[in-house]
Enzyme design. Structure first.
Site, PDB file in Angstrom:
ATOM      1  N   SER A 265      12.505  33.140 -16.689  1.00 41.13           N
ATOM      2  CA  SER A 265      11.974  34.681 -16.459  1.00 41.13           C
ATOM      3  C   SER A 265      10.836  34.452 -15.212  1.00 41.13           C
ATOM      4  O   SER A 265      11.145  33.977 -14.236  1.00 41.13           O
ATOM      5  CB  SER A 265      11.746  35.085 -17.849  1.00 41.13           C
ATOM      6  OG  SER A 265      11.266  36.452 -17.419  1.00 41.13           O
ATOM      7  N   ASP A 383      21.744  39.389 -22.156  1.00 45.78           N
ATOM      8  CA  ASP A 383      20.287  39.334 -21.717  1.00 45.78           C
ATOM      9  C   ASP A 383      20.276  41.006 -21.113  1.00 45.78           C
ATOM     10  O   ASP A 383      20.941  41.273 -20.128  1.00 45.78           O
ATOM     11  CB  ASP A 383      19.890  38.636 -20.616  1.00 45.78           C
ATOM     12  CG  ASP A 383      18.594  38.438 -20.257  1.00 45.78           C
ATOM     13  OD1 ASP A 383      17.671  39.360 -20.755  1.00 45.78           O
ATOM     14  OD2 ASP A 383      18.159  37.868 -19.194  1.00 45.78           O
ATOM     15  N   HIS A 411      18.162  36.815 -23.489  1.00 44.90           N
ATOM     16  CA  HIS A 411      17.005  36.275 -22.474  1.00 44.90           C
ATOM     17  C   HIS A 411      16.137  35.227 -23.147  1.00 44.90           C
ATOM     18  O   HIS A 411      15.857  34.175 -22.205  1.00 44.90           O
ATOM     19  CB  HIS A 411      16.052  37.553 -22.479  1.00 44.90           C
ATOM     20  CG  HIS A 411      14.957  37.342 -21.419  1.00 44.90           C
ATOM     21  ND1 HIS A 411      15.481  37.285 -20.003  1.00 44.90           N
ATOM     22  CD2 HIS A 411      13.544  37.088 -21.585  1.00 44.90           C
ATOM     23  CE1 HIS A 411      14.219  37.271 -19.227  1.00 44.90           C
ATOM     24  NE2 HIS A 411      13.192  37.059 -20.151  1.00 44.90           N
TER      25      HIS A 411
END
Length: 483
Positions: A265, A383, A411
């Site tokens: 991320s 995600d 995610h």
């Protein structure tokens, strides 16, 4: 919920944050945990594991060499033109170590040639008189509308003006990289794991244990305000540049000759930053749900722009939203994973400062297109934070990118599917491109058949064949002597 609401009201009345994160007491110092002071009063928790391995172990194998020669042109309207000037890298990138590719799992950059190039990324083909413009005029004629001559001249002048537009800047990259397999027994290899907003180094627990058992040296750090790192009470401590400087100091402290960066991320941006700062030391990269190659800029209309006390009141709702969007399934197992791995356990002040400090104008498409390191993109199909189209766009911009999509993950895929992620990462660490063998030189010696023929068929020069006849001067053929 009621406790959080009362603490939020107290925060608004006193103008102070009620949940301040400070370094926690830990008894795991002997298990690879260290506290590194990157700046005065700024302490980060780092997990550093050096496994037992042979004293001397040099990398085996020749590896492969990939040539990178591309021209990147940026126009004033923001459009991007990427032209790969060589086709040598195309054949090398399309073949993995065993010479095969998996369909629909690898997205490769389309390498264009100088003479016959395909439409570039982000730029439509210029309209020519014999091409698109001719098709448009044909369609208008079929519709019963004839374009005036003046309009045609205006269109031609506009097309000429478009062709003559000047680029804002041009970047030319010409280099060669030697890419070899990274095994755990190689002492010059180290793995760096960087988490994102709301995470901690504990989210990499499965990966750290797995690769340390294989003999890899692993390093993972808590960002400021996360996990057991210190949490300064100023918003400037959580800007992108402040956090990137922390990661740069951690990297300089533990880096080896060949380093592999693994980011998740927001942590992907720090990996990209390090790859630009130390291009010779970064051997490979892994981007897990990192998003598209766009410059970072905080959103003006975001829930994280609310006051800290309001965010503290909404913390249970935010935690539930993170569980809903970050995991493919929301059950007791996923809740326990969040609790055990200390994920999304940050103060409201830190969360607000992190989101508002994501300002990184340099990290645009050109910045990512300049990367010449092999990159593995891992994306979880479910995600909800990062669409798969963004990772696909990233794969198109990067020169050496391999996109892997896992259908059972979201995610937090490294926590949901640790076995699959570990396998993908390990295969990528061991991957190396195949260098085609040099062409064979033609032998100048005669073939064996020709040599044998010349040795066995020796005709005396003094004796002529019996069928040969001598021709007299008057044109009559005379018999040879002894016939």
């Amino acid at each position: 919920m009621l406790t959080s609401f009362m603490e939020g009201i107290l925060c608004c009345l006193t103008s102070k944050s009620t949940n301040v994160v400070v370094p926690v007491e830990t008894s795991e110092q002997a298990d690879g945990y260290e506290f590194v002071e990157v700046k005065p009063g700024r302490v980060l928790r780092v997990r550093h594991i050096i496994p037992d391995r042979p004293v001397v172990e040099e990398p085996t194998g020749q590896g492969g060499i990939v040539s990178c020669k591309r021209k990147i042109t940026v126009y004033r309207n923001g459009q991007l033109f990427i032209e790969n000037l060589g086709d040598r890298a195309s054949a090398e990138l399309k073949n993995c170590q065993n010479g095969d590719t998996e369909p629909n799992s690898t997205v490769e950059v389309e390498l264009t040639e100088c003479g016959n190039s395909s439409p570039p990324v982000g730029i439509p083909e210029p309209r020519s008189e014999s091409g698109t413009a001719g098709k448009d005029r044909t369609a208008e004629t079929l519709a019963g509308e004839e374009a005036p001559v003046a309009d045609q001249q205006t269109d031609q002048s506009q097309q000429t003006r478009k062709r003559r537009r000047k680029p804002k800047r041009t970047v030319v990259i010409d280099c060669e990289r030697k890419i070899s397999a990274c095994k755990g027994t190689h002492q010059d290899v180290s793995l760096f794991f960087i988490h994102g907003v709301g995470g901690s180094l504990d989210i990499w627990g499965s990966q750290l244990d797995f690769f340390s058992r294989l003999g890899y040296e692993v390093i993972a750090a808590d960002l400021a305000g996360h996990g057991a790192s210190s949490a300064p009470q100023i918003a400037a401590a959580y800007t992108f540049y402040a956090l990137a400087e922390d990661m740069r100091l951690i990297f300089k402290r533990y880096a080896r000759k060949r380093n592999i960066l693994i980011g998740h991320s927001y942590g992907v941006s720090f990996c990209t930053f390090l790859a630009h700062e130390y291009p010779e030391q970064i051997h490979k990269m892994v981007m897990i749900n990192g998003g598209g190659p766009t410059a970072l800029e905080p959103s003006l209309c975001s829930i994280f722009n609310l006051p800290t006390c309001v965010l503290h009141c909404l913390s249970p709702l935010l935690a539930w939203s993170f569980l809903k969007a970050g995991f493919a399934q929301q059950g007791a197992k996923e809740k326990q994973l969040l609790k055990d791995n200390n994920a999304f356990n940050v103060s409201s002040f830190v969360l607000r400062a992190m989101m508002s400090g994501q300002y990184w104008p340099e990290g645009d498409e050109v910045y990512h297109a300049e990367l010449t390191v092999p990159i593995l993109l891992v994306h979880g199909m479910h995600d909800k934070f990062v669409p798969v189209e963004e990772d696909q766009r990233m794969a198109e911009i990067l020169l050496m990118a391999f996109l892997k999509v896992l259908e059972d993950g979201s995610h937090m895929i490294m926590m949901e599917c640790p076995e699959a992620v570990n396998t993908l990462l390990h295969e990528f660490f061991l991957w190396e491109p195949i260098t085609p063998p040099p062409p064979k030189k033609e032998s100048k010696t005669r073939p064996e058949s020709a040599r044998a023929y010349s040795d066995n068929t020796k005709v005396p020069s003094e004796v002529r064949p019996a069928s040969a006849r001598q021709t007299s001067s008057n044109g009559c053929a005379e018999d040879q002597p002894g016939s």
